[in-house]
Design a protein around this motif. Sequence first.
Motif, PDB file in Angstrom:
ATOM      1  N   GLY A  11       5.005  -8.941  -0.783  1.00  0.00           N
ATOM      2  CA  GLY A  11       3.857  -8.052  -0.676  1.00  0.00           C
ATOM      3  C   GLY A  11       4.068  -7.046   0.445  1.00  0.00           C
ATOM      4  O   GLY A  11       5.176  -6.873   0.956  1.00  0.00           O
ATOM      5  N   THR A  12       3.007  -6.400   0.866  1.00  0.00           N
ATOM      6  CA  THR A  12       3.081  -5.400   1.921  1.00  0.00           C
ATOM      7  C   THR A  12       3.174  -6.074   3.282  1.00  0.00           C
ATOM      8  O   THR A  12       2.443  -7.015   3.568  1.00  0.00           O
ATOM      9  CB  THR A  12       1.841  -4.486   1.885  1.00  0.00           C
ATOM     10  OG1 THR A  12       1.752  -3.889   0.601  1.00  0.00           O
ATOM     11  CG2 THR A  12       1.920  -3.404   2.943  1.00  0.00           C
ATOM     12  N   GLU A  13       4.087  -5.570   4.109  1.00  0.00           N
ATOM     13  CA  GLU A  13       4.227  -6.062   5.473  1.00  0.00           C
ATOM     14  C   GLU A  13       3.971  -4.922   6.443  1.00  0.00           C
ATOM     15  O   GLU A  13       4.323  -3.784   6.179  1.00  0.00           O
ATOM     16  CB  GLU A  13       5.623  -6.646   5.705  1.00  0.00           C
ATOM     17  CG  GLU A  13       5.862  -7.904   4.911  1.00  0.00           C
ATOM     18  CD  GLU A  13       7.185  -8.557   5.245  1.00  0.00           C
ATOM     19  OE1 GLU A  13       8.014  -7.947   5.956  1.00  0.00           O
ATOM     20  OE2 GLU A  13       7.401  -9.689   4.776  1.00  0.00           O
ATOM     21  N   ARG A  14       3.325  -5.238   7.563  1.00  0.00           N
ATOM     22  CA  ARG A  14       2.978  -4.250   8.583  1.00  0.00           C
ATOM     23  C   ARG A  14       3.771  -4.545   9.849  1.00  0.00           C
ATOM     24  O   ARG A  14       3.950  -5.687  10.228  1.00  0.00           O
ATOM     25  CB  ARG A  14       1.482  -4.312   8.878  1.00  0.00           C
ATOM     26  CG  ARG A  14       1.025  -3.377   9.977  1.00  0.00           C
ATOM     27  CD  ARG A  14      -0.474  -3.368  10.113  1.00  0.00           C
ATOM     28  NE  ARG A  14      -1.119  -2.765   8.950  1.00  0.00           N
ATOM     29  CZ  ARG A  14      -1.234  -1.447   8.760  1.00  0.00           C
ATOM     30  NH1 ARG A  14      -0.744  -0.624   9.635  1.00  0.00           N
ATOM     31  NH2 ARG A  14      -1.843  -0.989   7.693  1.00  0.00           N
ATOM     32  N   ARG A  15       4.219  -3.489  10.526  1.00  0.00           N
ATOM     33  CA  ARG A  15       4.963  -3.633  11.769  1.00  0.00           C
ATOM     34  C   ARG A  15       3.992  -3.687  12.936  1.00  0.00           C
ATOM     35  O   ARG A  15       3.104  -2.852  13.065  1.00  0.00           O
ATOM     36  CB  ARG A  15       5.931  -2.469  11.956  1.00  0.00           C
ATOM     37  CG  ARG A  15       6.831  -2.621  13.180  1.00  0.00           C
ATOM     38  CD  ARG A  15       7.895  -1.554  13.236  1.00  0.00           C
ATOM     39  NE  ARG A  15       7.361  -0.211  13.170  1.00  0.00           N
ATOM     40  CZ  ARG A  15       6.963   0.483  14.230  1.00  0.00           C
ATOM     41  NH1 ARG A  15       7.040  -0.013  15.422  1.00  0.00           N
ATOM     42  NH2 ARG A  15       6.482   1.698  14.073  1.00  0.00           N
ATOM     43  N   CYS A  16       4.149  -4.684  13.791  1.00  0.00           N
ATOM     44  CA  CYS A  16       3.325  -4.813  14.990  1.00  0.00           C
ATOM     45  C   CYS A  16       3.732  -3.724  15.982  1.00  0.00           C
ATOM     46  O   CYS A  16       4.927  -3.486  16.195  1.00  0.00           O
ATOM     47  CB  CYS A  16       3.515  -6.202  15.606  1.00  0.00           C
ATOM     48  SG  CYS A  16       2.685  -6.410  17.195  1.00  0.00           S
TER      49      CYS A  16
END
Length: 60
Positions: A11-16
């Motif tokens: 799925g979609t992953e977000r960068r911290c």
Amino acid sequence: MAPKTKDTELGTERRCTRCGEYWPDDAEFFYTKKGKTQQPCKACYAHLPSRVARRAGARA
């Protein structure tokens, strides 16, 4: 500069913004506000100086 989000087979992953790691873009890894995920990730948020000071004050 690395992209803020990326699509993977999970799925979609977000960068911290703090650690730079990619995490699934959901409430398990990021706090949410009005249905949107907030920065930084929960692990980095727990290590912010304001959160550390608050925890230290609660123990006193």
